[in-house]
Design a protein around this motif. Sequence first.
Motif, PDB file in Angstrom:
ATOM      1  N   UNK A 114      -7.818   4.330 -15.345  1.00  0.00           N
ATOM      2  CA  UNK A 114      -9.208   3.911 -15.501  1.00  0.00           C
ATOM      3  C   UNK A 114      -9.452   2.471 -15.061  1.00  0.00           C
ATOM      4  N   UNK A 115      -8.394   1.807 -14.567  1.00  0.00           N
ATOM      5  CA  UNK A 115      -8.518   0.418 -14.124  1.00  0.00           C
ATOM      6  C   UNK A 115      -8.635   0.343 -12.612  1.00  0.00           C
ATOM      7  N   UNK A 116      -9.421  -0.629 -12.148  1.00  0.00           N
ATOM      8  CA  UNK A 116      -9.514  -0.883 -10.716  1.00  0.00           C
ATOM      9  C   UNK A 116      -8.399  -1.838 -10.293  1.00  0.00           C
ATOM     10  N   UNK A 117      -7.751  -1.505  -9.187  1.00  0.00           N
ATOM     11  CA  UNK A 117      -6.676  -2.335  -8.630  1.00  0.00           C
ATOM     12  C   UNK A 117      -7.091  -2.772  -7.236  1.00  0.00           C
ATOM     13  N   UNK A 118      -7.086  -4.073  -6.982  1.00  0.00           N
ATOM     14  CA  UNK A 118      -7.337  -4.589  -5.638  1.00  0.00           C
ATOM     15  C   UNK A 118      -6.005  -4.927  -4.979  1.00  0.00           C
ATOM     16  N   UNK A 119      -5.813  -4.447  -3.762  1.00  0.00           N
ATOM     17  CA  UNK A 119      -4.612  -4.710  -2.976  1.00  0.00           C
ATOM     18  C   UNK A 119      -5.029  -5.509  -1.750  1.00  0.00           C
ATOM     19  N   UNK A 120      -4.487  -6.712  -1.613  1.00  0.00           N
ATOM     20  CA  UNK A 120      -4.893  -7.629  -0.556  1.00  0.00           C
ATOM     21  C   UNK A 120      -3.746  -7.887   0.403  1.00  0.00           C
ATOM     22  N   UNK A 121      -4.063  -7.940   1.693  1.00  0.00           N
ATOM     23  CA  UNK A 121      -3.054  -8.339   2.672  1.00  0.00           C
ATOM     24  C   UNK A 121      -3.657  -9.354   3.621  1.00  0.00           C
ATOM     25  N   UNK A 122      -2.855 -10.360   3.969  1.00  0.00           N
ATOM     26  CA  UNK A 122      -3.329 -11.402   4.874  1.00  0.00           C
ATOM     27  C   UNK A 122      -3.471 -10.906   6.305  1.00  0.00           C
TER      28      UNK A 122
END
Length: 437
Positions: free
Chosen positions: A58-66
Motif C-alpha cells: 500500500x506504499x508508494x516507492x519512487x525509484x530514481x536513476x541519474x
Amino acid sequence: MALAPLTFSTDNHGWAELLPHRQPTKTLTGTHRVPWVVIGAGVTGLSAARRLAENNPNDQVLLLDARQLGQGASGRNSGYAVAISQFSGAFDKEQEKNYRRIARINAQGLDLLRQQVGDLGINCQWQEDGYYHTAADAASLKEYDNFKDHLNRLGYEHTLLNKDDLTDRLGTSLYQAGIHVPKGVLLQPAALVHGLGDNLPANVTLYENSPVLKINQGEPCHLELENGQITADKVIVATNYEAPKLGFLNRYIMGSTLSGSFTRQLTNDELSNLGSLKEWGVLSLHSGGATVRLTRDKRISLRNTAEYHGAVLMSDTFLSKRQDIHRAAFEKRFPQLSHVPFEFSWSGVEGISQNFTNFFGRQAPNIYLAGGYNGSGVSRGTAFGAALADYACNISSDLVDDCLASAPATWIPPRPFLDIGAFFKVKMRFIGVGLDR
C-alpha cells in the motif's frame, strides 16, 4: 541558491547498443511526499524497489536513476551472474565461513533473478551452464591449483579440463588448463536491467535521467533534484561507486574503469572454426586476465583492461587506444578470426573497496546503503538489494544476517594520495598476467 549539477558520465557504447531502442521514462519534476525512495536503478536498486513494494503493497516507492536504464554499471558489465566466487591465493581455513557466506549470498541473488526472469518473461539470453575459469601463463596456472583446492575443500561441483579439452570446446589453444564450474549464469546485462525496470510492481514509479543532487538528512529526509523535491520517510542508496556524490562512503569506495570490445556477428562459417560450444564465458584465473564470451547472438566479447580513470567512462579517444589492446588479445586467442572486425568498444566502472569487502547497512536513522561488489554485482547486488529492503522494513532473515556480516571497509587516503594509491592498486591486478591478458 541552485545546486550545482553533478556529472554522471554516459555514452552510446555498451550492451544497450545491441538492443532495440527503448523509450526512457519521464524525468521527475515537482514536489513529492512518499514513504520510500530508492536512488539508483541498477540491479541493487531494482531488487530493493521490488522487495519494498512486496513488503509494503500500500506504499508508494519512487525509484530514481541519474541515467537511462542500462547505462550504469549494471548494464555495462560482462554479463556474468556469479554463483561460486574465486578467491586468489591458497585456501585459508580461517576464511571458510566467509567463503561459504559469500556463496550463499550469490546463490540467493541467482535464485531471485531466475524467478524474476522466468515470471516476467525477460529475454536477456539467460544461459545457466556456468563458465570456464582458465589459465594460460605461470601465475594463473598457480591459481588453477589454488581454485581447484578451494572447490574440492568446499565440495562445489566442477570439471577439470586440459588444453585439448578447452581447445575443443572454446576454439582457442591459448589456455593450458581450466575448470568448468556449472553453477553460474551468462546473460545480456542491459537486457536484464531493461526487463526488470520495465516490469516493476504497480506501486513503484521509475524516473530516469533524474539525478539526486543532495540529501538533507533528517526524519523525514528531503531530496533535492534539478527540477523537483522529494520528502521521504526512508531512503535506500544503491549508487555503488557514486555514493560519495551523495555524501556516503567517502574514501571507502573507488571506481575502476574497465573496457572491452565486441566483434560483429560471426557467420556460420566463422563459428564452425571455433569449438563445439555455441555459447560460453571464460573468466581468467589471473585477476588481471581477459574476460571472454561467445554470446548467443554470435559475437565475441573481450574485456582485458582495468585502470583508475577517475571513476568515469572513457572517451572515444581513450577507447580507440584500448581497442588496440583488445585486438591483440583477440587475435592471440583466435588467429583463425583475425579478419573479423570489432563492431564497437565500451567501458564501464566497477565499485571496489580497499580490502575487497562489500557495503551493507544503515548510514543514518532512515538511510540505508548497499554497494561495492568488486566485479560480482549481478548476483550479489540483487541479493543485497532485496536484503537491504527487508532490513529497512525491520524484517530479519538469514540473508540479512549474511549481508550484515560483511567485513568493515578499510579507509582510502584523500586526494592526491587517493589517485596515486588507486592507480597502483588497480595496476597491481596485472602483475604477472602474461598470456592471460
